[in-house]
Design a protein around this motif. Structure first.
Motif, mmCIF file in Angstrom:
data_model
loop_
_atom_site.group_PDB
_atom_site.id
_atom_site.type_symbol
_atom_site.label_atom_id
_atom_site.label_comp_id
_atom_site.label_asym_id
_atom_site.label_seq_id
_atom_site.Cartn_x
_atom_site.Cartn_y
_atom_site.Cartn_z
ATOM 1 N N LEU A 1 4.502 -37.600 7.236
ATOM 2 C CA LEU A 1 4.167 -36.244 7.410
ATOM 3 C C LEU A 1 2.920 -36.331 8.103
ATOM 4 O O LEU A 1 1.741 -37.423 8.107
ATOM 5 N N VAL A 2 3.172 -35.504 8.966
ATOM 6 C CA VAL A 2 1.261 -35.372 10.140
ATOM 7 C C VAL A 2 0.848 -33.898 9.322
ATOM 8 O O VAL A 2 1.580 -33.304 9.098
ATOM 9 N N VAL A 3 -0.220 -34.094 9.022
ATOM 10 C CA VAL A 3 -2.233 -33.199 8.758
ATOM 11 C C VAL A 3 -2.885 -32.984 9.503
ATOM 12 O O VAL A 3 -3.468 -33.960 9.372
ATOM 13 N N THR A 4 -2.341 -31.422 10.287
ATOM 14 C CA THR A 4 -3.754 -31.505 11.219
ATOM 15 C C THR A 4 -4.687 -30.447 10.553
ATOM 16 O O THR A 4 -4.050 -29.217 10.194
ATOM 17 N N LEU A 5 -5.768 -31.153 10.175
ATOM 18 C CA LEU A 5 -6.861 -29.836 10.343
ATOM 19 C C LEU A 5 -7.332 -29.470 11.388
ATOM 20 O O LEU A 5 -7.920 -29.909 11.881
ATOM 21 N N SER A 6 -8.405 -27.996 10.982
ATOM 22 C CA SER A 6 -8.905 -26.942 12.218
ATOM 23 C C SER A 6 -9.150 -26.465 11.911
ATOM 24 O O SER A 6 -9.485 -26.337 10.373
ATOM 25 N N LEU A 7 -10.661 -26.468 12.176
ATOM 26 C CA LEU A 7 -11.434 -25.646 11.261
ATOM 27 C C LEU A 7 -11.186 -24.003 11.780
ATOM 28 O O LEU A 7 -10.631 -23.739 12.644
ATOM 29 N N GLY A 8 -11.071 -23.206 10.694
ATOM 30 C CA GLY A 8 -11.017 -21.520 10.790
ATOM 31 C C GLY A 8 -12.310 -20.969 10.402
ATOM 32 O O GLY A 8 -13.299 -20.926 9.949
ATOM 33 N N ASP A 9 -11.681 -19.602 9.987
ATOM 34 C CA ASP A 9 -13.009 -18.771 9.876
ATOM 35 C C ASP A 9 -12.639 -17.584 8.706
ATOM 36 O O ASP A 9 -11.355 -16.970 8.795
ATOM 37 N N PRO A 10 -12.557 -17.126 7.313
ATOM 38 C CA PRO A 10 -13.694 -18.874 6.539
ATOM 39 C C PRO A 10 -13.203 -20.395 6.323
ATOM 40 O O PRO A 10 -12.088 -20.231 6.684
ATOM 41 N N GLY A 11 -13.195 -21.318 6.740
ATOM 42 C CA GLY A 11 -12.568 -22.443 6.042
ATOM 43 C C GLY A 11 -12.192 -23.303 6.532
ATOM 44 O O GLY A 11 -12.343 -23.364 8.305
ATOM 45 N N ARG A 12 -10.353 -23.244 6.685
ATOM 46 C CA ARG A 12 -9.840 -24.972 7.619
ATOM 47 C C ARG A 12 -8.420 -24.263 6.792
ATOM 48 O O ARG A 12 -8.268 -23.178 6.267
ATOM 49 N N GLU A 13 -8.020 -24.706 8.222
ATOM 50 C CA GLU A 13 -6.344 -24.753 7.756
ATOM 51 C C GLU A 13 -5.768 -25.656 8.094
ATOM 52 O O GLU A 13 -6.027 -26.947 8.903
ATOM 53 N N ALA A 14 -5.005 -25.896 7.154
ATOM 54 C CA ALA A 14 -3.430 -27.461 7.764
ATOM 55 C C ALA A 14 -2.310 -26.877 7.902
ATOM 56 O O ALA A 14 -1.316 -26.400 7.192
ATOM 57 N N GLN A 15 -2.166 -27.417 9.151
ATOM 58 C CA GLN A 15 -0.723 -27.707 9.485
ATOM 59 C C GLN A 15 0.368 -28.714 9.357
ATOM 60 O O GLN A 15 -0.295 -30.330 9.342
ATOM 61 N N LEU A 16 1.087 -28.965 8.651
ATOM 62 C CA LEU A 16 1.734 -30.187 7.427
ATOM 63 C C LEU A 16 3.031 -29.705 8.607
ATOM 64 O O LEU A 16 4.026 -28.850 8.763
ATOM 65 N N VAL A 17 3.984 -31.090 8.915
ATOM 66 C CA VAL A 17 5.146 -31.109 9.540
ATOM 67 C C VAL A 17 5.607 -32.459 9.253
ATOM 68 O O VAL A 17 4.880 -33.784 9.019
ATOM 69 N N ALA A 18 6.651 -32.857 8.968
ATOM 70 C CA ALA A 18 7.297 -33.806 8.251
ATOM 71 C C ALA A 18 7.839 -34.496 9.695
ATOM 72 O O ALA A 18 8.482 -33.920 9.979
ATOM 73 N N GLY A 19 7.886 -35.573 9.186
ATOM 74 C CA GLY A 19 8.649 -36.711 10.247
ATOM 75 C C GLY A 19 9.601 -37.267 10.201
ATOM 76 O O GLY A 19 10.183 -37.920 11.098
ATOM 77 N N THR A 20 10.111 -37.315 8.817
ATOM 78 C CA THR A 20 11.367 -37.904 8.083
ATOM 79 C C THR A 20 11.791 -37.446 7.173
ATOM 80 O O THR A 20 10.933 -35.806 6.743
ATOM 81 N N ASP A 21 12.826 -38.217 6.155
ATOM 82 C CA ASP A 21 13.564 -37.068 4.928
ATOM 83 C C ASP A 21 12.848 -36.615 4.077
ATOM 84 O O ASP A 21 12.288 -36.301 3.515
ATOM 85 N N HIS A 22 11.502 -38.743 3.823
ATOM 86 C CA HIS A 22 11.039 -37.722 3.192
ATOM 87 C C HIS A 22 9.931 -37.066 3.271
ATOM 88 O O HIS A 22 9.475 -36.339 2.294
ATOM 89 N N GLY A 23 9.500 -36.887 3.905
ATOM 90 C CA GLY A 23 8.714 -35.592 4.778
ATOM 91 C C GLY A 23 9.170 -35.084 4.550
ATOM 92 O O GLY A 23 8.147 -33.877 3.471
ATOM 93 N N ASP A 24 10.300 -33.935 4.104
ATOM 94 C CA ASP A 24 10.901 -33.124 4.065
ATOM 95 C C ASP A 24 10.323 -32.908 2.474
ATOM 96 O O ASP A 24 10.523 -31.459 2.297
ATOM 97 N N ALA A 25 11.287 -33.612 1.920
ATOM 98 C CA ALA A 25 11.370 -33.699 0.405
ATOM 99 C C ALA A 25 9.944 -33.178 -0.246
ATOM 100 O O ALA A 25 9.431 -31.922 -0.739
#
Length: 166
Positions: free
Chosen positions: A119-143
């Motif tokens: 899993l890759v979690v990309t965090l970015s600053l937003g207004d307000p707070g933050r946003e997390a984008q999660l992207v799976a890289g494997t079958d385990h990540g998909d699950a």
């Protein structure tokens, strides 16, 4: 999957849910600029396994090990890594065992040496707070994303789900 995190408390709570969805194993890469909340999310993940202490980024030691109820968790911070080969010198191959949970901040610094992330979690600053984008890289990540979507949809605004190209 994209998730809005209005404040630190929600970010830690989301990290706890992510930690439970991971099931105690996997490789999670935490990306984002300085101050985006990578360590805050790691704190939430660790809380899912019962850790209640302070969590600081292991910037100078490169890795902070945690043994929680027989679960091995390694929190890496590669920000000051001079060369990916340094991971070999600290026993990185053993630390990335299949039955461990590895949280890696600044994974781009270990490019070419690190294993494929679940899993890759990309965090970015937003207004307000933050946003997390999660992207799976494997079958385990998909699950993990599927479990997380079922668990979190009542509390967190899920915008989309995607998988990183192989």
């Amino acid at each position: 999957m994209r998730v809005k995190l209005e404040d630190e408390q929600r970010q830690v709570a989301f990290g706890e849910r992510l930690g439970r969805a991971l099931g105690g194993e996997g490789r999670v890469y935490l990306e984002g600029e300085l101050g985006a909340g990578k360590t805050t999310l790691a704190r939430g993940i660790l809380r899912a396994y019962g850790y209640q202490g302070a969590v600081k980024s292991p910037t100078y030691t490169l890795v902070e090990p945690y043994a929680l109820d027989g679960q091995r968790i390694y929190h890496f911070d590669l920000y000051r890594l001079g060369d990916p080969e340094e991971l070999e010198f600290i026993g990185g191959r053993d630390l990335f065992a299949d039955d461990a949970l590895c949280l890696v901040e600044w994974p781009a610094r270990g490019s070419g040496w690190l294993p494929t992330p679940d899993l890759v979690v990309t965090l970015s600053l937003g207004d307000p707070g933050r946003e997390a984008q999660l992207v799976a890289g494997t079958d385990h990540g998909d699950a993990v994303l599927a479990r997380l979507a079922r668990d979190a949809k009542l509390e967190f605004a899920t915008i989309e789900q995607e998988r990183r190209p192989s």
